[in-house]
Design a protein around this motif. Sequence first.
Motif, PDB file in Angstrom:
ATOM      1  N   VAL A 305     -62.590 -93.076 -86.017  1.00 46.07           N
ATOM      2  CA  VAL A 305     -62.167 -93.944 -87.115  1.00 46.07           C
ATOM      3  C   VAL A 305     -60.839 -93.459 -87.689  1.00 46.07           C
ATOM      4  O   VAL A 305     -59.931 -94.257 -87.988  1.00 46.07           O
ATOM      5  N   THR A 306     -60.690 -92.149 -87.836  1.00 48.83           N
ATOM      6  CA  THR A 306     -59.441 -91.590 -88.376  1.00 48.83           C
ATOM      7  C   THR A 306     -58.256 -91.915 -87.483  1.00 48.83           C
ATOM      8  O   THR A 306     -57.198 -92.334 -87.964  1.00 48.83           O
ATOM      9  N   THR A 311     -53.398 -95.084 -86.202  1.00 48.39           N
ATOM     10  CA  THR A 311     -52.658 -95.766 -85.139  1.00 48.39           C
ATOM     11  C   THR A 311     -52.316 -97.200 -85.506  1.00 48.39           C
ATOM     12  O   THR A 311     -51.213 -97.687 -85.216  1.00 48.39           O
ATOM     13  N   HIS A 312     -53.250 -97.892 -86.152  1.00 50.48           N
ATOM     14  CA  HIS A 312     -53.073 -99.325 -86.409  1.00 50.48           C
ATOM     15  C   HIS A 312     -52.703 -99.647 -87.850  1.00 50.48           C
ATOM     16  O   HIS A 312     -52.579-100.823 -88.211  1.00 50.48           O
ATOM     17  N   GLY A 313     -52.512 -98.637 -88.670  1.00 48.78           N
ATOM     18  CA  GLY A 313     -52.102 -98.876 -90.050  1.00 48.78           C
ATOM     19  C   GLY A 313     -53.164 -99.581 -90.872  1.00 48.78           C
ATOM     20  O   GLY A 313     -52.855-100.401 -91.741  1.00 48.78           O
ATOM     21  N   ALA A 314     -54.428 -99.261 -90.612  1.00 51.43           N
ATOM     22  CA  ALA A 314     -55.527 -99.904 -91.334  1.00 51.43           C
ATOM     23  C   ALA A 314     -55.693 -99.296 -92.717  1.00 51.43           C
ATOM     24  O   ALA A 314     -55.438 -98.102 -92.925  1.00 51.43           O
ATOM     25  N   THR A 315     -56.115-100.117 -93.656  1.00 53.58           N
ATOM     26  CA  THR A 315     -56.365 -99.641 -95.017  1.00 53.58           C
ATOM     27  C   THR A 315     -57.792 -99.918 -95.468  1.00 53.58           C
ATOM     28  O   THR A 315     -58.248 -99.326 -96.432  1.00 53.58           O
ATOM     29  N   ALA A 332     -64.657 -92.657 -96.428  1.00 53.13           N
ATOM     30  CA  ALA A 332     -63.696 -92.836 -97.514  1.00 53.13           C
ATOM     31  C   ALA A 332     -62.904 -91.561 -97.794  1.00 53.13           C
ATOM     32  O   ALA A 332     -61.677 -91.607 -97.976  1.00 53.13           O
ATOM     33  N   THR A 333     -63.579 -90.421 -97.830  1.00 51.14           N
ATOM     34  CA  THR A 333     -62.904 -89.183 -98.228  1.00 51.14           C
ATOM     35  C   THR A 333     -62.104 -88.561 -97.092  1.00 51.14           C
ATOM     36  O   THR A 333     -61.058 -87.948 -97.336  1.00 51.14           O
ATOM     37  N   GLU A 334     -62.567 -88.695 -95.851  1.00 53.51           N
ATOM     38  CA  GLU A 334     -61.898 -88.040 -94.733  1.00 53.51           C
ATOM     39  C   GLU A 334     -60.820 -88.892 -94.078  1.00 53.51           C
ATOM     40  O   GLU A 334     -59.933 -88.355 -93.407  1.00 53.51           O
ATOM     41  N   THR A 335     -60.885 -90.206 -94.249  1.00 50.44           N
ATOM     42  CA  THR A 335     -59.897 -91.076 -93.605  1.00 50.44           C
ATOM     43  C   THR A 335     -58.951 -91.737 -94.598  1.00 50.44           C
ATOM     44  O   THR A 335     -57.898 -92.234 -94.203  1.00 50.44           O
ATOM     45  N   GLY A 336     -59.326 -91.794 -95.879  1.00 46.92           N
ATOM     46  CA  GLY A 336     -58.504 -92.477 -96.867  1.00 46.92           C
ATOM     47  C   GLY A 336     -58.672 -93.976 -96.867  1.00 46.92           C
ATOM     48  O   GLY A 336     -58.012 -94.685 -97.644  1.00 46.92           O
ATOM     49  N   LEU A 337     -59.539 -94.494 -96.011  1.00 46.37           N
ATOM     50  CA  LEU A 337     -59.780 -95.937 -95.970  1.00 46.37           C
ATOM     51  C   LEU A 337     -60.578 -96.388 -97.189  1.00 46.37           C
ATOM     52  O   LEU A 337     -61.421 -95.655 -97.712  1.00 46.37           O
ATOM     53  N   GLU A 338     -60.322 -97.613 -97.632  1.00 45.31           N
ATOM     54  CA  GLU A 338     -61.145 -98.221 -98.668  1.00 45.31           C
ATOM     55  C   GLU A 338     -62.380 -98.812 -97.988  1.00 45.31           C
ATOM     56  O   GLU A 338     -62.270 -99.664 -97.106  1.00 45.31           O
ATOM     57  N   VAL A 339     -63.550 -98.368 -98.401  1.00 42.94           N
ATOM     58  CA  VAL A 339     -64.797 -98.870 -97.831  1.00 42.94           C
ATOM     59  C   VAL A 339     -65.187-100.147 -98.561  1.00 42.94           C
ATOM     60  O   VAL A 339     -65.267-100.184 -99.794  1.00 42.94           O
ATOM     61  N   VAL A 340     -65.402-101.197 -97.798  1.00 45.79           N
ATOM     62  CA  VAL A 340     -65.783-102.498 -98.340  1.00 45.79           C
ATOM     63  C   VAL A 340     -67.170-102.839 -97.825  1.00 45.79           C
ATOM     64  O   VAL A 340     -67.408-102.831 -96.616  1.00 45.79           O
ATOM     65  N   ARG A 341     -68.060-103.107 -98.733  1.00 45.06           N
ATOM     66  CA  ARG A 341     -69.413-103.525 -98.366  1.00 45.06           C
ATOM     67  C   ARG A 341     -69.512-105.038 -98.547  1.00 45.06           C
ATOM     68  O   ARG A 341     -69.648-105.537 -99.651  1.00 45.06           O
ATOM     69  N   SER A 409     -67.247-107.766 -71.728  1.00 48.05           N
ATOM     70  CA  SER A 409     -67.465-109.209 -71.650  1.00 48.05           C
ATOM     71  C   SER A 409     -66.815-109.973 -72.795  1.00 48.05           C
ATOM     72  O   SER A 409     -66.915-111.201 -72.853  1.00 48.05           O
ATOM     73  N   ALA A 410     -66.174-109.264 -73.717  1.00 49.90           N
ATOM     74  CA  ALA A 410     -65.497-109.923 -74.845  1.00 49.90           C
ATOM     75  C   ALA A 410     -64.122-110.409 -74.387  1.00 49.90           C
ATOM     76  O   ALA A 410     -63.107-109.720 -74.555  1.00 49.90           O
ATOM     77  N   THR A 411     -64.078-111.591 -73.816  1.00 54.37           N
ATOM     78  CA  THR A 411     -62.857-112.088 -73.173  1.00 54.37           C
ATOM     79  C   THR A 411     -61.787-112.532 -74.162  1.00 54.37           C
ATOM     80  O   THR A 411     -60.635-112.696 -73.786  1.00 54.37           O
ATOM     81  N   LEU A 412     -62.148-112.726 -75.429  1.00 52.90           N
ATOM     82  CA  LEU A 412     -61.175-113.206 -76.409  1.00 52.90           C
ATOM     83  C   LEU A 412     -60.603-112.083 -77.256  1.00 52.90           C
ATOM     84  O   LEU A 412     -59.924-112.335 -78.246  1.00 52.90           O
ATOM     85  N   THR A 413     -60.879-110.843 -76.875  1.00 50.89           N
ATOM     86  CA  THR A 413     -60.380-109.705 -77.641  1.00 50.89           C
ATOM     87  C   THR A 413     -59.426-108.869 -76.810  1.00 50.89           C
ATOM     88  O   THR A 413     -59.404-108.938 -75.577  1.00 50.89           O
ATOM     89  N   GLU A 414     -58.652-108.055 -77.502  1.00 49.99           N
ATOM     90  CA  GLU A 414     -57.746-107.120 -76.837  1.00 49.99           C
ATOM     91  C   GLU A 414     -58.452-105.785 -76.661  1.00 49.99           C
ATOM     92  O   GLU A 414     -59.149-105.325 -77.545  1.00 49.99           O
ATOM     93  N   ARG A 415     -58.319-105.169 -75.508  1.00 45.81           N
ATOM     94  CA  ARG A 415     -58.933-103.876 -75.245  1.00 45.81           C
ATOM     95  C   ARG A 415     -57.977-102.768 -75.671  1.00 45.81           C
ATOM     96  O   ARG A 415     -56.784-102.795 -75.357  1.00 45.81           O
ATOM     97  N   LEU A 416     -58.525-101.762 -76.350  1.00 41.60           N
ATOM     98  CA  LEU A 416     -57.712-100.655 -76.843  1.00 41.60           C
ATOM     99  C   LEU A 416     -57.978 -99.398 -76.049  1.00 41.60           C
ATOM    100  O   LEU A 416     -59.124 -99.103 -75.688  1.00 41.60           O
ATOM    101  N   GLU A 417     -56.926 -98.659 -75.797  1.00 44.14           N
ATOM    102  CA  GLU A 417     -57.052 -97.324 -75.206  1.00 44.14           C
ATOM    103  C   GLU A 417     -57.105 -96.324 -76.342  1.00 44.14           C
ATOM    104  O   GLU A 417     -56.232 -96.291 -77.210  1.00 44.14           O
ATOM    105  N   PHE A 418     -58.151 -95.511 -76.382  1.00 44.00           N
ATOM    106  CA  PHE A 418     -58.291 -94.562 -77.469  1.00 44.00           C
ATOM    107  C   PHE A 418     -57.530 -93.292 -77.151  1.00 44.00           C
ATOM    108  O   PHE A 418     -57.589 -92.771 -76.019  1.00 44.00           O
ATOM    109  N   GLY A 419     -56.842 -92.777 -78.147  1.00 41.99           N
ATOM    110  CA  GLY A 419     -56.139 -91.533 -77.945  1.00 41.99           C
ATOM    111  C   GLY A 419     -55.370 -91.114 -79.162  1.00 41.99           C
ATOM    112  O   GLY A 419     -55.313 -91.821 -80.137  1.00 41.99           O
TER     113      GLY A 419
END
Length: 419
Positions: A305-306, A311-315, A332-341, A409-419
């Motif tokens: 997640v971090t 990499t993608h500039g997520a908030t 929330a504490t280790e990544t700085g992301l805002e957690v939304v429920r 099988s998710a043909t409408l999504t983009e596949r990501l290489e993790f690294g």
Amino acid sequence: MTGRLAFVESPVQLLNVLEWAHADALGRPRPLATVPPQPARGGTVADGPREDGTPAGGAAHHTAPGDRATADGAPGDRSPAAPAAPAAWDSDLADPAPRPPSLAHAGLHVVVLAPTDPMSRGQLRRMAQLARDEGVTVTWQDARQGRGAVVRTLGELAGPLRAAERVIVGDPFSRYVQLLLTLYGPRRVTVVDDGTATMEYAAQLARGERLVRWHRRGSLGPRELALAPVTSLARRKLAPGRHRTVEIFTSLPVEAPPGTTVTANDFAWTRAAFGPPRLTRGADLVGTSLVETGVVDPDEYLRAVTVLARTHGATRYFAHRRESTDKLHRVATETGLEVVRPDLPLELIARRGPIGRTVVSFPSTVVHTLPLALAGTGVKVAVCEIAPEWIRRTASPRARGFLAGVAGSATLTERLEFG
């Protein structure tokens, strides 16, 4: 006849029941596939209570690290979710589509077999109110609370179940649903999506296997052994036969088992009822309960997640309703992301917006459903596959292959290489 009787235990199941009713009311689209049966081998309850002050809709609920959900989830409203960062919108989208027709004449009665966890109950309350707003009869059953709840619920639902000409279920693996189906074998059964379990249900039905969730490991425990006769009988009543038709209404890539019909769910009701959304210029991450189900190591998950957020500039991090409070606190504490429920299924939250121009998810149902719900909005959905080293040694042997199949099988999504 009471018409159509639906049993749901999660917000997503209820959403997909509404999608089925909408498709049925407008004239069902041509089935994706129908396979001829093969020769056998060897042989009215009042509406449930409403939560005081609960509005008709819901909104994403932003929580501070460590916050705990109250009784039935946090209250919401129909306003869009607040952005995690200062406003940065692209507002060049078309006007919202006209509201879909009411489902008041669909002859649909939804029975909510309420779970016990607060987040699921909160989302179900809001989905139940949306269904009522569409003219659908909804009964709330606290089927798991208090001694005698099971016997009382079975007694109250036996009559409506015997009278229904079609039964719609959201989770064929549910012990509660299986127990209900032993009371009466409906002539028409529709199974709607409850996550990726639909894929496993179809595969097990085609292979003639007992119904077991894909992430379960090992031999049957004492509880499973005790319920084995119920499961065996329910499997027959969830399978097509001489006097029974079975339909699978799904947005997932499912091959029709012999004798069944698979019908496409393209989220037409969601697209007609909500949006299009405003878009942020950043990215959003979608959480998963793979840690909670014992499939993925928690430390590896947090590391992934971090990296994805950086990499993608997520908030923002949209939490799965089954994610634990402790894990979300770490996110929330280790990544700085805002957690939304979210107060509603993510397909509705995303369609109403605001939502990032890129949505990144691990393998789950949303990599199939979000591209359909967000069609025409310009949002890109990307899937990050689960690396082998993330999977726990105690996980089911089927876990790795199953998750790879969900992503591949998710043909409408983009596949990501993790690294």
